[in-house]
Write an enzyme that holds these catalytic residues in place. Structure first.
Site: not given
Ligand SMILES: [Zn+2]
Length: 317
Positions: A136, A173, A175, A254
């Site tokens: 991120h 991931d 995200h 995740d």
């Protein structure tokens, strides 16, 4: 069969964003315990992650971003030494304690050192068990538990310092890897393929994007078989066409069905399958060269099991 490297450092455990934060030091313990119990630690070549230099961080980050993190590290030290609070917050989810700068430098340093070792042929591939995660972190800012973008730094390093012409980044991931996209969007030496829950944090990765970004947003509650199908349809033809000379993996776990930070339904066998597919492309075009770095994964048991599946497949045992 080549060797698999395992890069980590005790400093990565000292970065702590406060009680109850899901991105916690125990994540590394869960991984280490599981790899120890499964005897995979006997198979991998364990190496200490060095500190990344400012100069190499600036391959992916604005120098003001790097300077501001160094400044915050100094601020938190002074604040704590004066008897004050032991954290400084960068955003509501992301904070630094007095050890965070070194942890972040080790995180990027691990990916850089792994890149060196894999390109030199000392290792076939490598996994970096580091935190904070990186995907991120954008060109100019830290966010979403991430300080420096470990994988983007290493990808640029492979291109700019080792002279590779094409590298791929795979991000599984839960995200969207908005930071990696921000840094590498439009850089035609890079192909990034990602799959992530949508709509979801960080609310990016859909709609118009550069040709070198293959974003596959999927709705909550999508399970492994559907995700495998999407990967076969969307990622693999682009990777085949691109013929990467090296593959970097933003390895977030995740999207596991037991992970409460996301709502996707992957299980260990899906991580093993994705790793196998990545390896097939790497074996075909990239002399097997893969550098994988830990991103998310917050259910400690599922994280340990999923990393075991990933590393077992990387090591081919
Ligand atoms: Zn994540």
């Amino acid at each position: 069969m080549g060797k698999t490297g395992y890069f980590t450092h005790p400093d990565c455990r000292k970065h702590d964003m406060g009680r109850g934060h899901p991105e916690c030091p125990q994540r590394l313990d869960a991984i280490e315990d599981r790899l120890l119990a499964s005897q995979l630690l006997d198979v991998v070549d364990r190496r200490e992650a060095p500190l990344a230099s400012t100069e190499l961080l600036e391959l992916a980050h604005d120098r003001m971003h790097v300077a501001s993190i160094v400044g915050l590290a100094e601020e938190v030290r002074q604040q704590e030494d004066a008897g004050g609070y032991e954290l400084v917050h960068i955003d509501p989810d992301t904070a630094m304690n007095r050890h965070s700068l070194n942890a972040a430098l080790r995180g990027a340093g691990a990916a850089i050192a792994a890149t060196d070792a894999v390109i030199a042929g000392e290792l076939e591939n490598a996994f970096c068990a580091v935190r904070p995660p990186g995907h991120h972190a954008t060109h100019r800012r830290a966010m979403g538990f991430c300080i420096f973008n470990n994988i983007a730094v290493a990808a640029r390093y492979a291109l700019d310092r080792h002279g590779l012409k094409r590298v791929a980044i795979v991000d599984f991931d839960v995200h969207h890897g908005n930071g990696t996209e921000d840094i590498l969007s439009g850089d035609d030496r890079v192909l990034m393929v990602g799959i992530f829950q949508h709509p979801f944090y960080p609310h990016s990765g859909f709609g118009a994007h550069a040709d070198n970004m293959v974003n596959v947003p999927v709705p909550a509650y999508t399970k492994g078989p559907a995700i495998r199908e999407l990967i076969e349809k969307n990622w693999l033809p682009r990777l085949e066409e691109f013929r990467p000379e090296m593959i970097f993996v933003s390895a977030g776990f995740d999207a596991h069905r037991e992970d409460d930070l996301g709502q996707l339904g992957l299980v260990e066998a899906d991580y093993q399958w994705m790793t196998m597919k990545i390896k097939e492309v790497a074996d075909k075009y990239a002399q097997g060269r893969i550098v994988s770095s830990l991103e998310g994964g917050y259910n400690l048991s599922a994280l340990g099991r999923s990393v075991e599946a990933h590393v077992r497949e990387l090591a081919g045992v």
